[in-house]
Design a protein around this motif. Structure first.
Motif, PDB file in Angstrom:
ATOM      1  N   LEU A 112       3.929  -0.885   4.305  1.00  0.00           N
ATOM      2  CA  LEU A 112       3.289   0.196   3.919  1.00  0.00           C
ATOM      3  C   LEU A 112       3.870   1.381   3.560  1.00  0.00           C
ATOM      4  CD1 LEU A 112       1.208   0.795   7.081  1.00  0.00           C
ATOM      5  CD2 LEU A 112       0.092  -0.059   4.961  1.00  0.00           C
ATOM      6  N   PHE A 113       4.320   1.756   2.260  1.00  0.00           N
ATOM      7  CA  PHE A 113       5.047   3.011   2.331  1.00  0.00           C
ATOM      8  C   PHE A 113       4.331   3.465   1.995  1.00  0.00           C
ATOM      9  CE2 PHE A 113       6.794  -0.984  -0.205  1.00  0.00           C
ATOM     10  CZ  PHE A 113       7.439  -0.574   0.872  1.00  0.00           C
ATOM     11  N   SER A 114       5.511   5.587   1.805  1.00  0.00           N
ATOM     12  CA  SER A 114       4.446   6.670   1.636  1.00  0.00           C
ATOM     13  C   SER A 114       5.920   7.455   0.194  1.00  0.00           C
ATOM     14  CB  SER A 114       4.623   7.734   2.462  1.00  0.00           C
ATOM     15  OG  SER A 114       5.790   7.501   3.269  1.00  0.00           O
ATOM     16  N   THR A 115       5.355   7.832  -0.506  1.00  0.00           N
ATOM     17  CA  THR A 115       6.193   8.960  -1.489  1.00  0.00           C
ATOM     18  C   THR A 115       5.272  10.649  -1.894  1.00  0.00           C
ATOM     19  OG1 THR A 115       7.094   8.938  -3.455  1.00  0.00           O
ATOM     20  CG2 THR A 115       4.737   8.208  -3.438  1.00  0.00           C
ATOM     21  N   HIS A 116       6.044  11.389  -2.292  1.00  0.00           N
ATOM     22  CA  HIS A 116       5.363  12.737  -2.757  1.00  0.00           C
ATOM     23  C   HIS A 116       5.552  12.640  -3.854  1.00  0.00           C
ATOM     24  CE1 HIS A 116       4.246  14.325   0.892  1.00  0.00           C
ATOM     25  NE2 HIS A 116       5.944  14.628   1.533  1.00  0.00           N
ATOM     26  N   MET A 117       6.131  11.749  -4.842  1.00  0.00           N
ATOM     27  CA  MET A 117       6.327  11.518  -6.392  1.00  0.00           C
ATOM     28  C   MET A 117       5.066  11.978  -7.471  1.00  0.00           C
ATOM     29  SD  MET A 117       9.133   8.152  -6.994  1.00  0.00           S
ATOM     30  CE  MET A 117       9.389   7.792  -5.619  1.00  0.00           C
ATOM     31  N   TYR A 163      -4.095   8.985  -2.380  1.00  0.00           N
ATOM     32  CA  TYR A 163      -2.906   9.709  -3.104  1.00  0.00           C
ATOM     33  C   TYR A 163      -4.658  11.311  -2.290  1.00  0.00           C
ATOM     34  CZ  TYR A 163      -1.830  14.537  -5.447  1.00  0.00           C
ATOM     35  OH  TYR A 163      -1.150  15.628  -5.548  1.00  0.00           O
ATOM     36  N   VAL A 164      -4.121  11.828  -1.534  1.00  0.00           N
ATOM     37  CA  VAL A 164      -4.761  12.199  -1.002  1.00  0.00           C
ATOM     38  C   VAL A 164      -4.485  14.412  -1.147  1.00  0.00           C
ATOM     39  CG1 VAL A 164      -3.132  13.290   1.406  1.00  0.00           C
ATOM     40  CG2 VAL A 164      -5.780  13.652   1.506  1.00  0.00           C
ATOM     41  N   CYS A 165      -5.158  15.034  -2.001  1.00  0.00           N
ATOM     42  CA  CYS A 165      -5.264  16.150  -2.049  1.00  0.00           C
ATOM     43  C   CYS A 165      -5.396  17.143  -1.249  1.00  0.00           C
ATOM     44  CB  CYS A 165      -5.550  16.180  -3.926  1.00  0.00           C
ATOM     45  SG  CYS A 165      -7.081  17.720  -4.082  1.00  0.00           S
ATOM     46  N   ARG A 166      -5.063  18.736  -0.868  1.00  0.00           N
ATOM     47  CA  ARG A 166      -6.111  19.367  -0.745  1.00  0.00           C
ATOM     48  C   ARG A 166      -5.595  20.364  -1.084  1.00  0.00           C
ATOM     49  NH1 ARG A 166      -3.163  21.622   5.430  1.00  0.00           N
ATOM     50  NH2 ARG A 166      -5.063  23.087   6.131  1.00  0.00           N
ATOM     51  N   ASN A 167      -7.003  22.006  -0.870  1.00  0.00           N
ATOM     52  CA  ASN A 167      -6.876  22.865  -1.516  1.00  0.00           C
ATOM     53  C   ASN A 167      -5.306  23.629  -1.738  1.00  0.00           C
ATOM     54  OD1 ASN A 167      -6.887  25.961  -1.604  1.00  0.00           O
ATOM     55  ND2 ASN A 167      -8.763  25.816  -0.892  1.00  0.00           N
ATOM     56  N   VAL A 168      -5.490  23.830  -2.841  1.00  0.00           N
ATOM     57  CA  VAL A 168      -4.229  24.598  -3.166  1.00  0.00           C
ATOM     58  C   VAL A 168      -3.107  25.747  -2.200  1.00  0.00           C
ATOM     59  CG1 VAL A 168      -2.289  25.606  -4.443  1.00  0.00           C
ATOM     60  CG2 VAL A 168      -3.969  23.481  -5.032  1.00  0.00           C
ATOM     61  N   LYS A 169      -4.345  26.450  -1.899  1.00  0.00           N
ATOM     62  CA  LYS A 169      -3.784  27.423  -0.902  1.00  0.00           C
ATOM     63  C   LYS A 169      -3.426  27.378   0.694  1.00  0.00           C
ATOM     64  CE  LYS A 169      -7.667  29.207  -2.771  1.00  0.00           C
ATOM     65  NZ  LYS A 169      -8.680  29.561  -3.828  1.00  0.00           N
ATOM     66  N   ASP A 170      -4.375  26.392   1.077  1.00  0.00           N
ATOM     67  CA  ASP A 170      -4.195  25.825   2.594  1.00  0.00           C
ATOM     68  C   ASP A 170      -2.712  24.996   2.537  1.00  0.00           C
ATOM     69  OD1 ASP A 170      -6.208  26.750   3.644  1.00  0.00           O
ATOM     70  OD2 ASP A 170      -7.251  24.819   3.448  1.00  0.00           O
ATOM     71  N   VAL A 171      -2.833  24.330   1.624  1.00  0.00           N
ATOM     72  CA  VAL A 171      -0.923  24.359   1.362  1.00  0.00           C
ATOM     73  C   VAL A 171      -0.544  24.790   1.338  1.00  0.00           C
ATOM     74  CG1 VAL A 171       0.621  22.447  -0.744  1.00  0.00           C
ATOM     75  CG2 VAL A 171      -1.926  21.729  -0.348  1.00  0.00           C
ATOM     76  N   LEU A 172      -0.136  25.861   0.607  1.00  0.00           N
ATOM     77  CA  LEU A 172       0.819  26.119   0.729  1.00  0.00           C
ATOM     78  C   LEU A 172       1.005  27.912   1.744  1.00  0.00           C
ATOM     79  CD1 LEU A 172      -0.078  29.971  -0.364  1.00  0.00           C
ATOM     80  CD2 LEU A 172       0.295  28.771  -2.420  1.00  0.00           C
ATOM     81  N   VAL A 173       0.265  28.184   2.763  1.00  0.00           N
ATOM     82  CA  VAL A 173      -0.045  28.911   4.044  1.00  0.00           C
ATOM     83  C   VAL A 173       0.122  27.464   4.890  1.00  0.00           C
ATOM     84  CG1 VAL A 173      -1.704  29.417   6.271  1.00  0.00           C
ATOM     85  CG2 VAL A 173      -1.834  30.239   3.602  1.00  0.00           C
ATOM     86  N   SER A 174       0.069  26.245   4.889  1.00  0.00           N
ATOM     87  CA  SER A 174       0.223  25.336   5.945  1.00  0.00           C
ATOM     88  C   SER A 174       2.188  24.776   5.885  1.00  0.00           C
ATOM     89  CB  SER A 174       0.413  23.874   5.510  1.00  0.00           C
ATOM     90  OG  SER A 174       0.342  22.520   6.310  1.00  0.00           O
ATOM     91  N   ILE A 187       0.834  -1.429  -0.029  1.00  0.00           N
ATOM     92  CA  ILE A 187       0.285   0.278   0.318  1.00  0.00           C
ATOM     93  C   ILE A 187       0.411   1.433   0.181  1.00  0.00           C
ATOM     94  CG2 ILE A 187      -1.560   1.298   1.566  1.00  0.00           C
ATOM     95  CD1 ILE A 187      -3.057  -1.645   2.284  1.00  0.00           C
ATOM     96  N   ILE A 188       0.670   2.221  -1.287  1.00  0.00           N
ATOM     97  CA  ILE A 188       1.474   3.372  -1.169  1.00  0.00           C
ATOM     98  C   ILE A 188       0.021   4.599  -0.396  1.00  0.00           C
ATOM     99  CG2 ILE A 188       3.495   4.455  -2.664  1.00  0.00           C
ATOM    100  CD1 ILE A 188       3.257   2.270  -3.706  1.00  0.00           C
ATOM    101  N   VAL A 189       0.586   5.278   0.478  1.00  0.00           N
ATOM    102  CA  VAL A 189       0.227   6.776   0.654  1.00  0.00           C
ATOM    103  C   VAL A 189       0.589   7.628  -0.309  1.00  0.00           C
ATOM    104  CG1 VAL A 189       0.195   7.889   2.503  1.00  0.00           C
ATOM    105  CG2 VAL A 189      -0.721   5.385   2.971  1.00  0.00           C
ATOM    106  N   THR A 190      -0.185   8.843  -0.736  1.00  0.00           N
ATOM    107  CA  THR A 190       0.820   9.934  -1.703  1.00  0.00           C
ATOM    108  C   THR A 190       0.122  11.261  -1.668  1.00  0.00           C
ATOM    109  OG1 THR A 190      -0.413   9.882  -3.510  1.00  0.00           O
ATOM    110  CG2 THR A 190       1.815   7.309  -3.008  1.00  0.00           C
ATOM    111  N   SER A 191       0.874  12.227  -1.629  1.00  0.00           N
ATOM    112  CA  SER A 191       0.638  13.268  -1.335  1.00  0.00           C
ATOM    113  C   SER A 191       1.556  13.795  -2.059  1.00  0.00           C
ATOM    114  CB  SER A 191       0.433  13.973   0.038  1.00  0.00           C
ATOM    115  OG  SER A 191       1.376  13.956   0.650  1.00  0.00           O
ATOM    116  N   TYR A 192       0.944  15.772  -2.117  1.00  0.00           N
ATOM    117  CA  TYR A 192       1.819  17.257  -2.724  1.00  0.00           C
ATOM    118  C   TYR A 192       2.147  16.800  -0.718  1.00  0.00           C
ATOM    119  CZ  TYR A 192       4.194  20.625  -4.277  1.00  0.00           C
ATOM    120  OH  TYR A 192       4.930  22.388  -4.572  1.00  0.00           O
ATOM    121  N   PRO A 193       3.353  17.120  -0.573  1.00  0.00           N
ATOM    122  CA  PRO A 193       3.673  18.268   0.746  1.00  0.00           C
ATOM    123  C   PRO A 193       3.250  18.883   1.409  1.00  0.00           C
ATOM    124  CG  PRO A 193       5.760  17.589  -0.232  1.00  0.00           C
ATOM    125  CD  PRO A 193       4.743  17.718  -1.973  1.00  0.00           C
ATOM    126  N   LYS A 194       2.519  18.591   2.932  1.00  0.00           N
ATOM    127  CA  LYS A 194       1.620  19.497   3.326  1.00  0.00           C
ATOM    128  C   LYS A 194       0.223  19.057   3.175  1.00  0.00           C
ATOM    129  CE  LYS A 194       4.412  20.141   5.152  1.00  0.00           C
ATOM    130  NZ  LYS A 194       4.093  19.202   6.809  1.00  0.00           N
TER     131      LYS A 194
END
Ligand code: A3P
Length: 319
Positions: free
Chosen positions: A127-132, A150-161, A60-67
């Motif tokens: 279990l692994f994870s990545t930001h690729m 994959y988990v995605c989040r509102n880009v503006k909240d990502v950059l504030v985080s 299982i690979i958990v992935t995301s853009y940081p934050k």
């Protein structure tokens, strides 16, 4: 230390010299590989992963853009797979942080060694994870039936985080100039794992093309309807809740255990140090939807929205 040029092997240096290169707002060098920007050391680990990783069908690979909610999704995945544990006493989430339990492929395992010994991993399934981005992650996976979430989040909240995260790492106050620079770097796309739009789109499209193996989740949905989203994740991972579990409140227990207040109050997350030498506690802050409204001017928000509208046009993705 991902921008360090020491320890880069000759063949990787030679590849890097043939790739587009640039520097980010912090003055760190990056190069573009398969459409994504990486710090040099990070790219070396990505290449080692692509060359050496051998998937198991059950991975299982958990992935995301940081934050974007990585820590949360890691915790939920661990909790779902360990729901038979009785109470918190022996629960894996009390003995290690979500990042220790679900290690990053390129920032942790392949960062430390070009051929890490994956037989030493204690979890089953692994279990692994990545930001690729997805196309890069998938290269060694070929026809593997392993599951990618994959988990995605509102880009503006990502950059504030990210702004707060970088300030905490640098042990400084979050200054406006830092926020302005991050916005500039998001717009330009030249930052570790950027551009964010291409990153999100790679998983969005992948989830539409192959919904059995790629699940696209949203931070905002997890906040708004944790029960439905935990059920959805369990179904996708082929470990759906039984009637009995549903009756006895197992879904609620998992979502409560993985709430920000619960996780951030566990001793291991209050005092421990992560794989990259930062305090576990740094991964927990406010965890709110639309925190960007407290920090971004209308002009800043419009700038991001305009790019997003253009990039996501025709994809069916609304953010
Ligand atoms: P904020 O800085 O907006 O508070 P990542 O885990 O990808 O590094 O993302 C970190 C963001 O997720 C931070 O957002 C953090 O507070 C939030 N977060 C961490 N754990 C969470 C949880 N259990 N529930 C909700 N949000 C969480």
């Amino acid at each position: 230390n991902f921008g360090d040029e020491e320890d880069i092997r000759t063949e990787v240096r030679s590849l890097i010299s043939s790739l587009p290169s640039d520097t980010n707002i912090q003055g760190k060098k990056l190069c573009n590989y398969q459409g994504c920007w990486y710090y040099y050391k990070n790219l070396q680990a990505v290449l080692d992963y692509q060359k050496h990783f051998k998937p198991l069908d059950s991975d299982i690979i958990v992935t995301s853009y940081p934050k974007s909610g990585t820590t949360w999704l890691k915790a939920l995945t661990v909790a779902l797979l360990h729901r038979s544990e009785d109470g918190l006493q022996s629960h894996p989430l009390t003995s290690d942080s979500p990042h220790g339990l679900v290690p990053f492929l390129e920032m942790d395992l392949y960062h430390k060694s070009s051929t890490p010994d994956l037989t030493k991993l204690s979890s089953s399934p692994r279990l692994f994870s990545t930001h690729m981005p997805l196309h890069t992650l998938r290269e060694p996976l070929k026809d593997s039936p392993c599951k990618i979430v994959y988990v995605c989040r509102n880009v503006k909240d990502v950059l504030v985080s990210l702004w707060h995260f970088r300030s905490k790492i640098g042990k400084k106050e979050a200054e406006r100039s830092g926020l302005e620079s991050i916005i500039e770097s998001f717009c330009k796309g030249v930052d570790n794992y950027g551009p964010i739009w291409d990153h999100v789109l790679s998983y969005w499209k992948g989830s539409l093309e192959d919904p059995k193996h790629v699940l696209f989740m949203r931070y905002e949905d997890l906040k708004e309807e944790p029960y439905a989203q935990v059920m959805r994740l369990a179904e996708f991972l082929d470990c759906p809740f039984t009637e009995q579990e549903i009756r006895t409140g197992s879904v609620e227990k998992i979502s409560d255990l993985c709430s920000l207040s619960s996780l951030s109050n566990l001793d291991i997350n209050k005092t421990g140090i992560s794989w990259n030498n930062v305090d576990h506690s740094i991964f927990f802050r406010k965890g709110e939807v639309d925190d960007w409204k407290n920090h971004l001017t209308t002009e800043m928000a419009n700038k991001i929205d305009m790019i997003m509208d253009e990039k996501f046009q025709g994809s069916g993705l609304k953010m």
